[in-house]
Scaffold this motif. Structure first.
Motif, short mmCIF file in Angstrom:
data_model
loop_
_atom_site.label_atom_id
_atom_site.label_comp_id
_atom_site.label_asym_id
_atom_site.label_seq_id
_atom_site.Cartn_x
_atom_site.Cartn_y
_atom_site.Cartn_z
N GLY A 148 -2.96 -2.17 -1.92
CA GLY A 148 -1.81 -1.33 -1.57
C GLY A 148 -0.77 -2.01 -0.71
N THR A 163 7.98 4.10 -2.44
CA THR A 163 7.89 4.78 -3.73
C THR A 163 7.62 3.78 -4.85
OG1 THR A 163 9.41 6.51 -3.00
CG2 THR A 163 9.14 6.24 -5.38
N GLY A 166 4.06 2.43 -4.70
CA GLY A 166 3.09 3.39 -5.20
C GLY A 166 3.03 3.40 -6.72
N GLN A 167 4.19 3.38 -7.36
CA GLN A 167 4.23 3.35 -8.82
C GLN A 167 3.64 2.05 -9.35
OE1 GLN A 167 5.36 5.82 -11.07
NE2 GLN A 167 5.06 6.96 -9.18
N HIS A 169 1.45 0.13 -7.89
CA HIS A 169 0.02 0.08 -7.64
C HIS A 169 -0.74 0.82 -8.74
CE1 HIS A 169 -3.84 0.90 -5.54
NE2 HIS A 169 -3.63 -0.31 -5.08
N ALA A 170 -0.20 1.95 -9.19
CA ALA A 170 -0.84 2.70 -10.27
C ALA A 170 -0.84 1.90 -11.57
CB ALA A 170 -0.12 4.03 -10.47
N MET A 171 0.28 1.20 -11.84
CA MET A 171 0.34 0.39 -13.05
C MET A 171 -0.56 -0.83 -12.96
SD MET A 171 4.41 0.73 -13.99
CE MET A 171 4.27 -0.07 -15.58
N ASP A 173 -3.42 -0.93 -11.34
CA ASP A 173 -4.77 -0.44 -11.59
C ASP A 173 -5.08 -0.36 -13.07
OD1 ASP A 173 -5.58 -0.21 -8.98
OD2 ASP A 173 -5.17 1.93 -8.79
N ALA A 174 -4.06 -0.01 -13.86
CA ALA A 174 -4.24 0.12 -15.30
C ALA A 174 -3.96 -1.19 -16.04
CB ALA A 174 -3.32 1.21 -15.84
N GLN A 176 -1.04 -2.55 -16.52
CA GLN A 176 0.12 -2.30 -17.38
C GLN A 176 1.37 -3.01 -16.88
OE1 GLN A 176 0.45 1.98 -17.33
NE2 GLN A 176 -0.93 2.23 -19.07
N ILE A 379 9.30 9.37 -12.48
CA ILE A 379 8.36 9.80 -11.46
C ILE A 379 7.88 11.21 -11.80
CG2 ILE A 379 8.05 10.31 -9.02
CD1 ILE A 379 8.40 7.36 -9.70
#
Length: 383
Positions: A148, A163, A166-167, A169-171, A173-174, A176, A379
């Protein structure tokens, strides 16, 4: 950009100035996917590719211009019917390319250096850049780590960085790479921002079970395709570093026991080349329950039928058996170990990208299965 991370990491360590051109979006048929990159240093040296050749000359000129004026640019290249010699994609698609100068005093230099270093070392990270928004934000960069943490910044407001991180970090994880849109409220810029998030993750795993001649050829093919390749066999006389010098690991252990103790993600491919029931059955019992990308097993059609019967007797379900690629590989008429490795690799690539494996001549299917362009996520939007 991460496809040329090793070269960029070397340039950054040497203190060179360079410009990076990155494919950030595609529409229609295109030879390279988002994230593909070409870079030019101050001496004119080139590494990488963004189009397989059709617009490389124009992109080279854009990189040279960026080195001269220090300005980032976003350019689109598409097909031109009027002039067959015009700069454009002869395959009929459109690509958007972001050109970023990385000069000695560039605010993004430290971020680019850290991103390339992480990718070159096989560490996970996500690089975020603005592709649409206020001109002064173009070329800004932010690097997000798996825990993070982030470094660098997109400018103006810490809220925007948080912001975007955060976006990203989610990508990450996947695993992507793609675009995301932040609305006016989130951007704090008075207008929406489009961000390009490029994720780099450790190489996917290929585990080759069975230290046979076919395995040696498949190891080479796996490395060529970018896999971290492990050879596993219970027989120490065959599973040696001398027989498989290209492998990342050579493990002497019973295949099913090694698989039990190994952490794998959904990108992993498992190739069972032992075609010996005492190895195959206990291994495939476990392998077919794992959420991996590919499980293939070598053997004749007769061996396949006998093995399936043993697996059913061991309690393997019909759904699990349906996941097994056996006999392994595509029908190429392969005879040598090298040809067989090619047929296995072809099936793995087809499985990964949804290809049919049929000849492209006369086929009414896309050549590049990534060519249908998805819109950038906003978002709060569900992919």
């Amino acid at each position: 950009m991460f496809d040329i991370a090793a070269g960029l990491n070397r340039w950054a360590r040497q203190g060179r100035e360079f410009a990076v051109a990155t494919v950030v979006a595609t529409n229609g048929s295109s030879p390279r996917q988002p994230g593909a990159a070409l870079a030019v240093d101050s001496d004119g040296t080139v590494i990488g590719s963004v189009s397989g050749g059709c617009v490389e000359g124009a992109v080279y000129d854009l990189c040279r211009q960026a080195l001269a004026d220090g300005e980032s640019t976003l350019e689109s290249f598409g097909y031109s019917d009027e002039d067959a010699f015009a700069v454009g994609l002869t395959c009929g698609g459109v690509i958007d390319i972001l050109v970023t100068p990385v000069l000695a005093d560039s605010p993004c230099r430290a971020v680019f250096a850290a991103a390339c270093s992480a990718a070159a070392q096989g560490s996970a990270a996500a690089l975020v850049r603005v592709t649409e928004g206020p001109a002064e934000l173009l070329g800004r960069a932010l690097l997000v780590h798996p825990d993070g943490r982030y470094e660098g910044g997109l400018g103006r407001h810490l809220d925007l960085d948080r912001t975007a991180a955060g976006q990203a970090h989610a990508m990450l994880d996947a695993g992507q790479t793609g675009s995301v849109v932040i609305g006016e409220d989130g951007s704090r810029c008075g207008q929406p921002l489009t961000l390009f998030v490029e994720a780099t993750v450790p190489a996917p795993r290929m585990i080759v079970f069975g230290a046979v001649d076919f395995a040696s050829a498949l190891v080479k093919m796996g490395k060529y395709l970018g896999y971290h390749v492990t050879v596993c066999d219970a027989r120490p006389v065959f599973a040696t570093r001398g027989r498989f010098p290209e492998a990342d690991e050579v493990v002497v252990d019973w295949p099913h026991r090694y698989l039990e103790a190994t952490q794998l993600d959904s990108r992993a491919v498992l190739c069972v080349l032992t075609h010996d029931a005492k190895f195959d059955v206990p291994l495939l019992e476990k392998a077919l329950k794992l959420p991996v990308a590919y499980v293939g097993a070598m053997g004749s059609h007769r061996t396949h039928l006998q093995r399936n019967e043993r697996l059913r007797e061991a309690g393997v379900t019909a759904w699990e058996l349906a996941r097994l690629r056996s006999p392994i590989g595509l029908d190429l008429g392969a005879r040598t170990p090298e040809e067989t490795a090619l047929s296995i690799a072809a099936e793995i690539v087809a499985a990964r990208h949804g290809g049919s494996g049929v000849p492209l001549r006369g086929a009414h299917t896309p050549i590049h299965h990534h060519e249908v362009r998805g819109h950038a996520l906003r978002i709060g939007e569900v992919a």
